[in-house]
Design a protein around this motif. Sequence first.
Motif, PDB file in Angstrom:
ATOM      1  N   ALA A 141       0.832  -1.200   0.000  1.00  0.00           N
ATOM      2  CA  ALA A 141       0.000   0.000   0.000  1.00  0.00           C
ATOM      3  C   ALA A 141       0.869   1.254   0.000  1.00  0.00           C
ATOM      4  N   GLY A 142       1.936   1.247   0.794  1.00  0.00           N
ATOM      5  CA  GLY A 142       2.819   2.399   0.851  1.00  0.00           C
ATOM      6  C   GLY A 142       3.492   2.697  -0.474  1.00  0.00           C
ATOM      7  N   ASP A 143       3.881   1.648  -1.206  1.00  0.00           N
ATOM      8  CA  ASP A 143       4.517   1.850  -2.508  1.00  0.00           C
ATOM      9  C   ASP A 143       3.569   2.548  -3.485  1.00  0.00           C
ATOM     10  N   VAL A 144       2.298   2.102  -3.500  1.00  0.00           N
ATOM     11  CA  VAL A 144       1.329   2.697  -4.424  1.00  0.00           C
ATOM     12  C   VAL A 144       1.009   4.131  -4.011  1.00  0.00           C
ATOM     13  N   ILE A 145       0.775   4.339  -2.724  1.00  0.00           N
ATOM     14  CA  ILE A 145       0.463   5.688  -2.241  1.00  0.00           C
ATOM     15  C   ILE A 145       1.622   6.647  -2.530  1.00  0.00           C
ATOM     16  N   ASP A 146       2.851   6.162  -2.332  1.00  0.00           N
ATOM     17  CA  ASP A 146       4.019   7.001  -2.603  1.00  0.00           C
ATOM     18  C   ASP A 146       4.080   7.405  -4.078  1.00  0.00           C
ATOM     19  N   ALA A 147       3.697   6.468  -4.977  1.00  0.00           N
ATOM     20  CA  ALA A 147       3.707   6.803  -6.407  1.00  0.00           C
ATOM     21  C   ALA A 147       2.690   7.891  -6.719  1.00  0.00           C
ATOM     22  N   PHE A 148       1.525   7.853  -6.073  1.00  0.00           N
ATOM     23  CA  PHE A 148       0.531   8.909  -6.270  1.00  0.00           C
ATOM     24  C   PHE A 148       1.032  10.235  -5.700  1.00  0.00           C
ATOM     25  N   VAL A 149       1.682  10.181  -4.545  1.00  0.00           N
ATOM     26  CA  VAL A 149       2.212  11.406  -3.938  1.00  0.00           C
ATOM     27  C   VAL A 149       3.279  12.021  -4.836  1.00  0.00           C
ATOM     28  N   ARG A 150       4.146  11.187  -5.409  1.00  0.00           N
ATOM     29  CA  ARG A 150       5.183  11.685  -6.310  1.00  0.00           C
ATOM     30  C   ARG A 150       4.586  12.372  -7.535  1.00  0.00           C
ATOM     31  N   HIS A 151       3.342  11.995  -7.871  1.00  0.00           N
ATOM     32  CA  HIS A 151       2.665  12.627  -8.999  1.00  0.00           C
ATOM     33  C   HIS A 151       2.151  14.020  -8.626  1.00  0.00           C
ATOM     34  N   GLY A 152       2.165  14.343  -7.341  1.00  0.00           N
ATOM     35  CA  GLY A 152       1.734  15.663  -6.911  1.00  0.00           C
ATOM     36  C   GLY A 152       0.480  15.679  -6.073  1.00  0.00           C
ATOM     37  N   LEU A 153      -0.054  14.501  -5.719  1.00  0.00           N
ATOM     38  CA  LEU A 153      -1.254  14.455  -4.894  1.00  0.00           C
ATOM     39  C   LEU A 153      -0.877  14.523  -3.420  1.00  0.00           C
ATOM     40  N   ASP A 154      -1.776  15.086  -2.606  1.00  0.00           N
ATOM     41  CA  ASP A 154      -1.517  15.081  -1.172  1.00  0.00           C
ATOM     42  C   ASP A 154      -1.782  13.676  -0.625  1.00  0.00           C
ATOM     43  N   PRO A 155      -1.213  13.318   0.509  1.00  0.00           N
ATOM     44  CA  PRO A 155      -1.316  11.955   1.026  1.00  0.00           C
ATOM     45  C   PRO A 155      -2.748  11.443   1.188  1.00  0.00           C
ATOM     46  N   ALA A 156      -3.658  12.297   1.636  1.00  0.00           N
ATOM     47  CA  ALA A 156      -5.040  11.850   1.832  1.00  0.00           C
ATOM     48  C   ALA A 156      -5.682  11.491   0.501  1.00  0.00           C
ATOM     49  N   ASP A 157      -5.471  12.322  -0.515  1.00  0.00           N
ATOM     50  CA  ASP A 157      -6.009  12.041  -1.846  1.00  0.00           C
ATOM     51  C   ASP A 157      -5.329  10.810  -2.449  1.00  0.00           C
ATOM     52  N   ALA A 158      -4.041  10.672  -2.212  1.00  0.00           N
ATOM     53  CA  ALA A 158      -3.310   9.512  -2.713  1.00  0.00           C
ATOM     54  C   ALA A 158      -3.865   8.220  -2.115  1.00  0.00           C
ATOM     55  N   PHE A 159      -4.201   8.248  -0.832  1.00  0.00           N
ATOM     56  CA  PHE A 159      -4.771   7.066  -0.185  1.00  0.00           C
ATOM     57  C   PHE A 159      -6.120   6.712  -0.808  1.00  0.00           C
ATOM     58  N   ASP A 160      -6.969   7.712  -1.041  1.00  0.00           N
ATOM     59  CA  ASP A 160      -8.278   7.459  -1.644  1.00  0.00           C
ATOM     60  C   ASP A 160      -8.120   6.793  -3.015  1.00  0.00           C
ATOM     61  N   ARG A 161      -7.156   7.260  -3.783  1.00  0.00           N
ATOM     62  CA  ARG A 161      -6.992   6.717  -5.129  1.00  0.00           C
ATOM     63  C   ARG A 161      -6.346   5.330  -5.086  1.00  0.00           C
ATOM     64  N   TYR A 162      -5.522   5.092  -4.085  1.00  0.00           N
ATOM     65  CA  TYR A 162      -4.994   3.735  -3.899  1.00  0.00           C
ATOM     66  C   TYR A 162      -6.140   2.763  -3.637  1.00  0.00           C
ATOM     67  N   ILE A 163      -7.083   3.137  -2.792  1.00  0.00           N
ATOM     68  CA  ILE A 163      -8.229   2.266  -2.495  1.00  0.00           C
ATOM     69  C   ILE A 163      -9.036   2.004  -3.770  1.00  0.00           C
ATOM     70  N   ALA A 164      -9.224   3.039  -4.577  1.00  0.00           N
ATOM     71  CA  ALA A 164      -9.975   2.873  -5.828  1.00  0.00           C
ATOM     72  C   ALA A 164      -9.249   1.933  -6.780  1.00  0.00           C
ATOM     73  N   LEU A 165      -7.935   2.067  -6.883  1.00  0.00           N
ATOM     74  CA  LEU A 165      -7.155   1.186  -7.750  1.00  0.00           C
ATOM     75  C   LEU A 165      -7.207  -0.253  -7.245  1.00  0.00           C
ATOM     76  N   SER A 166      -7.049  -0.425  -5.940  1.00  0.00           N
ATOM     77  CA  SER A 166      -7.083  -1.762  -5.359  1.00  0.00           C
ATOM     78  C   SER A 166      -8.439  -2.417  -5.594  1.00  0.00           C
ATOM     79  N   ALA A 167      -9.504  -1.615  -5.531  1.00  0.00           N
ATOM     80  CA  ALA A 167     -10.845  -2.149  -5.778  1.00  0.00           C
ATOM     81  C   ALA A 167     -10.959  -2.672  -7.211  1.00  0.00           C
ATOM     82  N   TYR A 168     -10.341  -1.985  -8.164  1.00  0.00           N
ATOM     83  CA  TYR A 168     -10.358  -2.469  -9.557  1.00  0.00           C
ATOM     84  C   TYR A 168      -9.613  -3.788  -9.671  1.00  0.00           C
ATOM     85  N   VAL A 169      -8.407  -3.858  -9.112  1.00  0.00           N
ATOM     86  CA  VAL A 169      -7.605  -5.087  -9.211  1.00  0.00           C
ATOM     87  C   VAL A 169      -8.331  -6.245  -8.530  1.00  0.00           C
TER      88      VAL A 169
END
Length: 281
Positions: free
Chosen positions: A173-201
């Motif tokens: 989870a940390g690896d995926v969230i970190d990739a979203f943060v590196r894209h410029g998202l704040d940590p809270a938004d990055a976590f939300d999008r990680y959950i959405a991605l995980s739901a797809y997988v």
Amino acid sequence: MDCAECQDELPSPAGTGRPRRYCSRACQARAYRRRRDRGRSAPRHGDVTGAWASEAASTSTPVTVDDLVEAAVALADRQGIESVTLRSVARHTGASPVRVERLIGSRDRLVAAMTQHVLSRPRRDPSAMAPGSAARIVALAQSEWRRYERHPWLVSVLASSRPPVEPAVLEHAGDVIDAFVRHGLDPADAFDRYIALSAYVQGMARLLTSEQHETRAHGVTYAAWWAAQHRRAERTGRDRRHPWIAQNTTASGADGHDDVARWFAAGLPRVVDGLLARSTP
């Protein structure tokens, strides 16, 4: 008299003839499998004292936690997570139920240890993946997908609002969230999008497990089911109202795996692109 397998009292004999040794066909079959797989000296079902004696006599090295976890993973891979209990693992390893409970504690702790075991096996270092947020996130999602392919039971454990919070789960989870943060998202938004991605997988992975269940329950493969649906559409004229049916007349594989894998691969980069898009005010 008592049952030679479970030690329950045998019912009174109905007449003359050879006396019964087992209280049920299940006990008789269990005794046969035990003798076949582990020899006549193997302990009876539920015989804790005999299990301890057998374990001590058969090996100088007592069963370990790793042995139990590996046996549980192998059992879940073959028969599903529902088949995994402390008693079933004891039976498959030859350990006593008392020792298994002493080493593991509970079924929940066993499932958590299984999760850690399969997720902590060698994986690609995120820093070694292709540069760019999208490529890194796609690679991480593909890694998660491959775990579900190898261990279909894993998706039923992790696709929960309260999954086992093991180190390997947190690392992924940390690896995926970190990739979203590196894209410029704040940590809270990055976590939300990680959950959405995980739901797809996990949702796509559940199609695999669902198909396995349907095939076992009904004895009809995915390819045979889809062919029957196509013939029905032709017979009723639905293929003319829905041309896409005629354009998808065959399944890629009998078990549906190739089709689901293709759908997953087709959707993943598009899902990631959408998750990386910034919200407009």
